[in-house]
Write a protein that holds these residues in place. Structure first.
Motif, PDB file in Angstrom:
ATOM      1  N   ASN A 157      42.745  31.958  46.111  1.00  0.00           N
ATOM      2  CA  ASN A 157      42.988  31.167  45.261  1.00  0.00           C
ATOM      3  C   ASN A 157      44.608  31.459  44.845  1.00  0.00           C
ATOM      4  O   ASN A 157      45.429  32.340  45.369  1.00  0.00           O
ATOM      5  CB  ASN A 157      42.216  31.131  44.191  1.00  0.00           C
ATOM      6  CG  ASN A 157      42.174  32.531  43.573  1.00  0.00           C
ATOM      7  OD1 ASN A 157      42.754  33.394  43.236  1.00  0.00           O
ATOM      8  ND2 ASN A 157      40.756  32.957  43.336  1.00  0.00           N
ATOM      9  N   ALA A 167      42.722  38.041  37.213  1.00  0.00           N
ATOM     10  CA  ALA A 167      42.340  38.341  38.936  1.00  0.00           C
ATOM     11  C   ALA A 167      43.665  38.787  39.676  1.00  0.00           C
ATOM     12  O   ALA A 167      43.637  39.436  40.629  1.00  0.00           O
ATOM     13  CB  ALA A 167      41.830  36.998  39.362  1.00  0.00           C
ATOM     14  N   PHE A 174      51.381  34.420  33.635  1.00  0.00           N
ATOM     15  CA  PHE A 174      50.351  33.245  34.030  1.00  0.00           C
ATOM     16  C   PHE A 174      50.272  32.588  32.765  1.00  0.00           C
ATOM     17  O   PHE A 174      50.398  31.430  32.799  1.00  0.00           O
ATOM     18  CB  PHE A 174      49.226  33.965  34.378  1.00  0.00           C
ATOM     19  CG  PHE A 174      48.124  32.637  35.066  1.00  0.00           C
ATOM     20  CD1 PHE A 174      48.055  31.448  34.509  1.00  0.00           C
ATOM     21  CD2 PHE A 174      47.060  33.405  36.037  1.00  0.00           C
ATOM     22  CE1 PHE A 174      46.983  30.783  34.980  1.00  0.00           C
ATOM     23  CE2 PHE A 174      46.230  32.390  36.264  1.00  0.00           C
ATOM     24  CZ  PHE A 174      46.178  30.969  35.772  1.00  0.00           C
TER      25      PHE A 174
HETATM   26  N1  ACO Z   1      34.062  37.561  46.528  1.00  0.00           N
HETATM   27  C1  ACO Z   1      32.996  37.642  47.102  1.00  0.00           C
HETATM   28  N2  ACO Z   1      32.056  36.913  46.836  1.00  0.00           N
HETATM   29  C2  ACO Z   1      32.218  35.749  46.029  1.00  0.00           C
HETATM   30  C3  ACO Z   1      33.685  35.888  45.619  1.00  0.00           C
HETATM   31  C4  ACO Z   1      34.414  36.425  45.733  1.00  0.00           C
HETATM   32  N3  ACO Z   1      35.684  36.468  45.256  1.00  0.00           N
HETATM   33  N4  ACO Z   1      33.531  34.441  44.863  1.00  0.00           N
HETATM   34  C5  ACO Z   1      32.505  33.867  45.051  1.00  0.00           C
HETATM   35  N5  ACO Z   1      31.585  34.487  45.662  1.00  0.00           N
HETATM   36  C6  ACO Z   1      30.238  34.338  46.111  1.00  0.00           C
HETATM   37  C7  ACO Z   1      29.389  34.622  45.043  1.00  0.00           C
HETATM   38  O1  ACO Z   1      28.599  35.768  45.180  1.00  0.00           O
HETATM   39  C8  ACO Z   1      28.011  33.562  45.477  1.00  0.00           C
HETATM   40  O2  ACO Z   1      27.317  33.999  46.471  1.00  0.00           O
HETATM   41  P1  ACO Z   1      25.779  33.719  46.425  1.00  0.00           P
HETATM   42  O3  ACO Z   1      25.409  32.051  46.281  1.00  0.00           O
HETATM   43  O4  ACO Z   1      25.193  34.116  47.878  1.00  0.00           O
HETATM   44  O5  ACO Z   1      25.148  34.176  45.222  1.00  0.00           O
HETATM   45  C9  ACO Z   1      29.035  32.327  45.880  1.00  0.00           C
HETATM   46  O6  ACO Z   1      30.194  32.938  46.566  1.00  0.00           O
HETATM   47  C10 ACO Z   1      29.235  31.283  44.797  1.00  0.00           C
HETATM   48  O7  ACO Z   1      29.955  31.930  43.761  1.00  0.00           O
HETATM   49  P2  ACO Z   1      29.750  31.593  42.336  1.00  0.00           P
HETATM   50  O8  ACO Z   1      29.987  32.881  41.731  1.00  0.00           O
HETATM   51  O9  ACO Z   1      28.587  30.907  41.987  1.00  0.00           O
HETATM   52  O10 ACO Z   1      31.110  30.810  42.152  1.00  0.00           O
HETATM   53  P3  ACO Z   1      31.757  30.351  40.647  1.00  0.00           P
HETATM   54  O11 ACO Z   1      32.129  29.093  40.708  1.00  0.00           O
HETATM   55  O12 ACO Z   1      30.772  30.706  39.719  1.00  0.00           O
HETATM   56  O13 ACO Z   1      32.834  31.606  40.307  1.00  0.00           O
HETATM   57  C11 ACO Z   1      34.959  32.581  40.568  1.00  0.00           C
HETATM   58  C12 ACO Z   1      34.136  31.309  40.649  1.00  0.00           C
HETATM   59  C13 ACO Z   1      34.659  33.269  39.224  1.00  0.00           C
HETATM   60  C14 ACO Z   1      36.411  32.172  40.694  1.00  0.00           C
HETATM   61  C15 ACO Z   1      34.548  33.472  41.865  1.00  0.00           C
HETATM   62  O14 ACO Z   1      34.782  32.864  42.885  1.00  0.00           O
HETATM   63  C16 ACO Z   1      35.082  34.860  41.594  1.00  0.00           C
HETATM   64  O15 ACO Z   1      34.692  35.614  40.930  1.00  0.00           O
HETATM   65  N6  ACO Z   1      36.126  34.816  42.364  1.00  0.00           N
HETATM   66  C17 ACO Z   1      36.939  36.183  42.086  1.00  0.00           C
HETATM   67  C18 ACO Z   1      38.038  36.336  40.902  1.00  0.00           C
HETATM   68  C19 ACO Z   1      39.084  35.478  40.879  1.00  0.00           C
HETATM   69  O16 ACO Z   1      39.804  35.284  42.089  1.00  0.00           O
HETATM   70  N7  ACO Z   1      39.320  34.626  39.778  1.00  0.00           N
HETATM   71  C20 ACO Z   1      40.328  33.659  39.702  1.00  0.00           C
HETATM   72  C21 ACO Z   1      40.046  32.596  39.913  1.00  0.00           C
HETATM   73  S1  ACO Z   1      41.412  31.285  39.944  1.00  0.00           S
HETATM   74  C22 ACO Z   1      41.968  31.333  38.353  1.00  0.00           C
HETATM   75  O17 ACO Z   1      41.143  31.375  37.461  1.00  0.00           O
HETATM   76  C23 ACO Z   1      43.423  31.072  38.309  1.00  0.00           C
END
Ligand code: ACO
Length: 423
Positions: free
Chosen positions: A356, A266, A379
């Motif tokens: 994050n 990310a 990372f």
């Molecule tokens: N942008 C837009 N919408 C988002 C985002 C985002 N970054 N993250 C979550 N959402 C939304 C989802 O679409 C979902 O909406 P809905 O309930 O209406 O369908 C809701 O928020 C919940 O999200 P999930 O995908 O169920 O959360 P999950 O715990 O599975 O995913 C994740 C977590 C993968 C980190 C997600 O937030 C994401 O894809 N973020 C962007 C990528 C990112 O920054 N990753 C780094 C994480 S930190 C790390 O690994 C070091």
């Protein structure tokens, strides 16, 4: 008095079961006694993506996602980032205690000596295409390191420590070599007179005279990434390690998991997003696209944090120190505007989506002169102590067996094979 048990009634049979509650969990295996009939295997719990499953007991890192709290070995991340160093934090994660002065001295000496990588690895790096992604090179080469250490297949406490030190030290060297290969430059051996962070910068850029503020900022970034309990890559490290694969093969798998843009990748993706947005006036249009599900806001959201990621707060402050030396990255304004717009919008507020660790880290890496493709490598270098500590903890936990989840089969029932002419 309330007892720490859960009473479950199976309405298929009317049978009741009393399950023990320990540390806020019930044992998934306790459900296997609940059978609809004598030839039933018993109930399983269904948890795709492990959203509510504790897969281990761990004493390495404490994370309170609602409160935005992160502690290594009980020490708040804020204190460690301010006062500690990355090698000292690595020791803390592995041993569970901060080192004495003499223990730290010998730990540092061991890391410095282990940072030297066998020259045969240089030939492997040189064989990659010049534009090979450095994470692909890092993953392959960390696995290849295992071929040089056949003794790592015999697991002893001394061997686990030796291999963990090797991984923590050599990942920096190999990561820097991947960058040098991408840029067509000679692969530099580590310099034992430099700190871990300064040496990493030296092996990348060939300059031993690093501004101490930049050295400290990189050290802080490494500390912030050093562990994050049972995330995707740590789960890969533990899962692969549970088959008695050696530490290098396990770490290589963890690097593969980190590579993905939903995890460590990310940080690279955030810079792509910021560059595409380009200027502050385009932020609102981009946020609309996110809300219309045409884009993900990379660097936002977290499986566990439903509050501001405490690492993002520290990184934002570190960014100011770095920009004092390097001049402000114009994308910082775009990032701040994006964060402010998102945090006022109900789409993000109602879903508890906050920046994050990856949201601001890329801006610092870029200011340090590190190219985007190398962000996830940085990372991985930072996360290696956490992977090693969690791997060792898993190996020494008598309750851990080979990781092997179950499934709910949804494929066809038995059917007879028909030759191709009959289909
Ligand atoms: N942008 C837009 N919408 C988002 C985002 C985002 N970054 N993250 C979550 N959402 C939304 C989802 O679409 C979902 O909406 P809905 O309930 O209406 O369908 C809701 O928020 C919940 O999200 P999930 O995908 O169920 O959360 P999950 O715990 O599975 O995913 C994740 C977590 C993968 C980190 C997600 O937030 C994401 O894809 N973020 C962007 C990528 C990112 O920054 N990753 C780094 C994480 S930190 C790390 O690994 C070091």
């Amino acid at each position: 008095m309330a007892s720490d048990t859960l009473t479950v009634t199976d309405n298929r049979t009317g049978n009741s079961f009393e399950l023990e509650i320990n540390d806020g969990t019930v044992r998934a295996m306790d459900f296997r006694q609940m059978k609809a009939s004598d030839d039933d295997f018993g109930l399983m719990t269904y948890d795709p993506a492990y959203t509510n499953t504790a897969a281990c007991r761990s004493g390495v890192t404490y994370l309170d996602g609602e409160g935005g709290v992160l502690r290594y070995g009980g020490y708040p991340i804020e204190q460690l980032a301010e006062h500690s160093t990355f090698p000292e934090v690595a020791y803390l994660l592995y041993h569970g205690e901060l080192p004495s002065a003499s223990a730290l001295e010998s730990w540092n000496a061991e890391l410095k000596s282990a940072a030297i990588v066998d020259p045969s690895i240089k030939a492997i790096i040189s064989s990659f295409n010049r534009d090979a992604h450095p994470m692909g090179m890092l993953q392959a080469v960390v696995a290849a390191l295992g071929t040089l250490h056949p003794e790592s297949k015999e697991f002893t406490p001394e061997g686990e420590l030796r291999d963990s030190i090797a991984l923590i030290a050599k990942t920096a060297t190999v990561g820097a070599w991947a960058y040098r290969h991408n840029t067509g430059q000679e692969l530099l051996d580590p310099d034992p007179d430099l700190s871990y962070a300064a040496n990493l910068l030296y092996m990348m850029f060939g300059d031993k005279d690093v501004d101490p503020r930049l050295e400290k900022a990189l050290d802080v970034l490494l500390i912030l990434h050093a562990d994050h309990e049972q995330n995707c890559s740590t789960t890969a490290m533990r899962g692969v390690g549970s088959s008695d694969a050696d530490a290098f093969a396990s770490a290589s798998s963890a690097i593969g998991a980190l590579y993905g843009p939903l995890h460590g990748g990310a940080n690279e993706a955030v810079l792509g997003v910021l560059n595409r947005i380009g200027t502050k006036d385009k932020v609102e249009g981009f946020v609309e696209k996110v809300k219309n599900r045409e884009e993900l806001l990379m660097g936002f959201g977290h499986r566990v944090y439903k509050n501001y990621d405490p690492r993002a707060t520290i990184i934002k402050a570190a960014a100011d120190d770095v920009f004092e030396v390097t001049g402000v990255n114009p994308l910082l304004e775009v990032a701040k505007a994006l964060e402010a717009t998102a945090l006022e919008d109900d789409f993000f507020v109602s879903r508890k989506l906050y920046p994050n660790v990856d949201f601001y880290s890329g801006l610092i890496y870029e200011a340090l002169g590190i190219p985007t493709e190398m962000f996830t490598v940085m990372f991985a270098v930072g996360r290696m102590p956490g992977w090693a500590a969690q791997w060792r903890e898993m190996r020494n936990d008598k309750e851990q067996k080979i990781a092997r989840p179950r499934q709910v089969y949804v494929g066809p029932d038995e059917r007879d094979y028909a030759g191709v002419d009959a289909r």
